[in-house]
Scaffold this motif. Structure first.
Motif, mmCIF file in Angstrom:
data_model
loop_
_atom_site.group_PDB
_atom_site.id
_atom_site.type_symbol
_atom_site.label_atom_id
_atom_site.label_comp_id
_atom_site.label_asym_id
_atom_site.label_seq_id
_atom_site.Cartn_x
_atom_site.Cartn_y
_atom_site.Cartn_z
ATOM 1 N N ARG A 161 -56.395 -5.668 -7.481
ATOM 2 C CA ARG A 161 -55.237 -5.717 -8.467
ATOM 3 C C ARG A 161 -56.130 -5.955 -9.847
ATOM 4 N NH1 ARG A 161 -50.296 -5.357 -7.570
ATOM 5 N NH2 ARG A 161 -50.574 -6.048 -5.384
ATOM 6 N N LEU A 162 -55.774 -5.100 -10.679
ATOM 7 C CA LEU A 162 -56.391 -5.242 -11.970
ATOM 8 C C LEU A 162 -55.621 -5.164 -13.160
ATOM 9 C CD1 LEU A 162 -58.833 -2.217 -11.419
ATOM 10 C CD2 LEU A 162 -59.662 -4.432 -11.082
ATOM 11 N N PRO A 163 -56.209 -6.006 -14.527
ATOM 12 C CA PRO A 163 -55.304 -6.071 -15.495
ATOM 13 C C PRO A 163 -55.518 -4.745 -16.368
ATOM 14 C CG PRO A 163 -57.284 -7.349 -15.747
ATOM 15 C CD PRO A 163 -57.348 -6.677 -14.310
ATOM 16 N N ASP A 164 -55.340 -4.470 -17.823
ATOM 17 C CA ASP A 164 -55.730 -3.493 -18.361
ATOM 18 C C ASP A 164 -57.079 -3.260 -18.243
ATOM 19 O OD1 ASP A 164 -53.123 -3.073 -19.247
ATOM 20 O OD2 ASP A 164 -53.447 -3.789 -21.545
ATOM 21 N N PHE A 165 -57.562 -1.968 -18.241
ATOM 22 C CA PHE A 165 -58.936 -1.717 -18.020
ATOM 23 C C PHE A 165 -59.413 -0.961 -19.401
ATOM 24 C CE2 PHE A 165 -57.852 2.065 -16.017
ATOM 25 C CZ PHE A 165 -57.171 1.864 -15.024
ATOM 26 N N TRP A 166 -60.802 -1.217 -19.576
ATOM 27 C CA TRP A 166 -61.376 -0.394 -20.746
ATOM 28 C C TRP A 166 -62.777 -0.192 -20.250
ATOM 29 C CZ3 TRP A 166 -65.507 -2.335 -23.702
ATOM 30 C CH2 TRP A 166 -66.107 -3.663 -23.464
#
Length: 322
Positions: A161-166
């Protein structure tokens, strides 16, 4: 070096996290099959690698997916659709992925997100999933489908599970315009609020975490981990760092919530964004203690380096598109 006798089928490899995971695999000389809708685009993104095979087709083609799945030990499910096309499409493609994995009892890697939880300050792997949006409910359903398939011994599943990615090739309308604007010396956009802490993860770091999980001995049929990435004091300070890396003066453009509510009266896409507004108006944090215990040596790219790499990618891609 490659892990023993592994073969990876990557779906969504020209997208944000799929691109980063494919790069991670190729750098470790893994055998990678990339199913893409546009072979030319994929060739431009990846170039030539001896262990990379490109197959043109659609992940909604269940027969094709099963054929490719028969050769795979791991399947990366990075397929995504525009918000307005999630309903139906995401469930169907996830079922196809499950059927493909079942052929060889492959391990499915699934990048989760925080939509499942609604507005809650800190999220652990044990936090009850109570979505407050349509898209959150769809994400819960996808994870339930994957978990049930694993529990019925059809495949193994690892959800990260990931937060916003960049990062490089993150081309969504929240992130890419920030880097393009910084390079051009224009105002860097953001939604709702840029003055509160916000959690982001650099996609090459998330890809590395996936790969490290792939190398672990056999685990439970279904395993879930959070990956916290980095908590920024504010988006505005982060954007200032990006402008500094680009060699331009920081300028900012903030889109308030009422804009999306108003535009939502006329545009379905804007209504979809407005529904998710709470993600930009509040600070939601993933706790990744479980992952840190499992992978105590997990690397983290320093912010200055990550920004430089992302700007360099945008410069290079900008030149290629001219």
């Amino acid at each position: 070096m490659a892990t023993n006798n592994s073969s990876y089928l990557v779906l969504g490899g020209t997208g944000s996290i799929g691109y980063a995971f494919t790069q991670e695999l190729l750098q470790h000389q893994e055998q990678v099959t990339l199913l893409v809708r546009n072979k030319q685009k994929a060739q431009k993104l990846f170039g030539q690698w001896p262990t990379l095979q490109l197959v043109e087709g659609d992940a909604q083609n269940g027969d094709l997916l099963k054929k490719l799945g028969a050769e795979a030990t791991h399947i990366f499910h990075g397929v995504n659709y525009p918000y307005g096309k999630w309903q139906g499409n995401m469930e169907r493609v996830t079922q196809h992925v499950i059927e493909a994995a079942a052929v060889n009892k492959a391990t499915i890697f699934f990048p989760g997100n925080i939509y499942n939880f609604g507005l809650i300050e800190v999220i652990t792997e044990d936090t009850p999933q109570k979505p407050g949006t349509k898209k959150g409910a769809i994400r819960v359903k996808l994870e339930q489908m994957l978990q049930q398939a694993a529990e019925h011994n059809r495949c193994r599943v690892i959800t990260l599970r990931l937060p916003d990615f960049w990062g490089p090739n993150v081309m969504n309308e929240g992130i890419a315009p920030v880097f393009r604007a910084a390079l051009e010396g224009k105002p860097m956009p953001w939604l709702y609020r840029n003055d509160i802490p916000h959690q982001l993860v650099y996609t090459p770091d998330a890809a590395h975490a996936f790969y490290e999980l792939a190398k672990l001995p056999q685990q439970a049929a279904y395993t879930e981990y959070n990956y916290a990435g980095e908590v920024l004091p504010s988006i505005k300070l982060w954007q200032a760092q990006i402008a500094e890396g680009a060699g331009t003066a920081p300028k900012y453009k903030l889109y308030p919530g009422w804009v999306f509510r108003l535009m939502g009266l006329f545009s379905a896409d804007m209504r979809e964004i407005s529904e998710m507004g709470y993600l930009w108006q509040n600070t939601l944090l993933l706790n990744d203690d479980k992952l840190r215990r499992t992978l105590p040596n997990l690397k983290h790219t320093p912010m200055k380096q990550a920004i430089a790499e992302t700007l360099a990618w945008h410069r290079e891609m900008g030149e290629l598109e001219r």
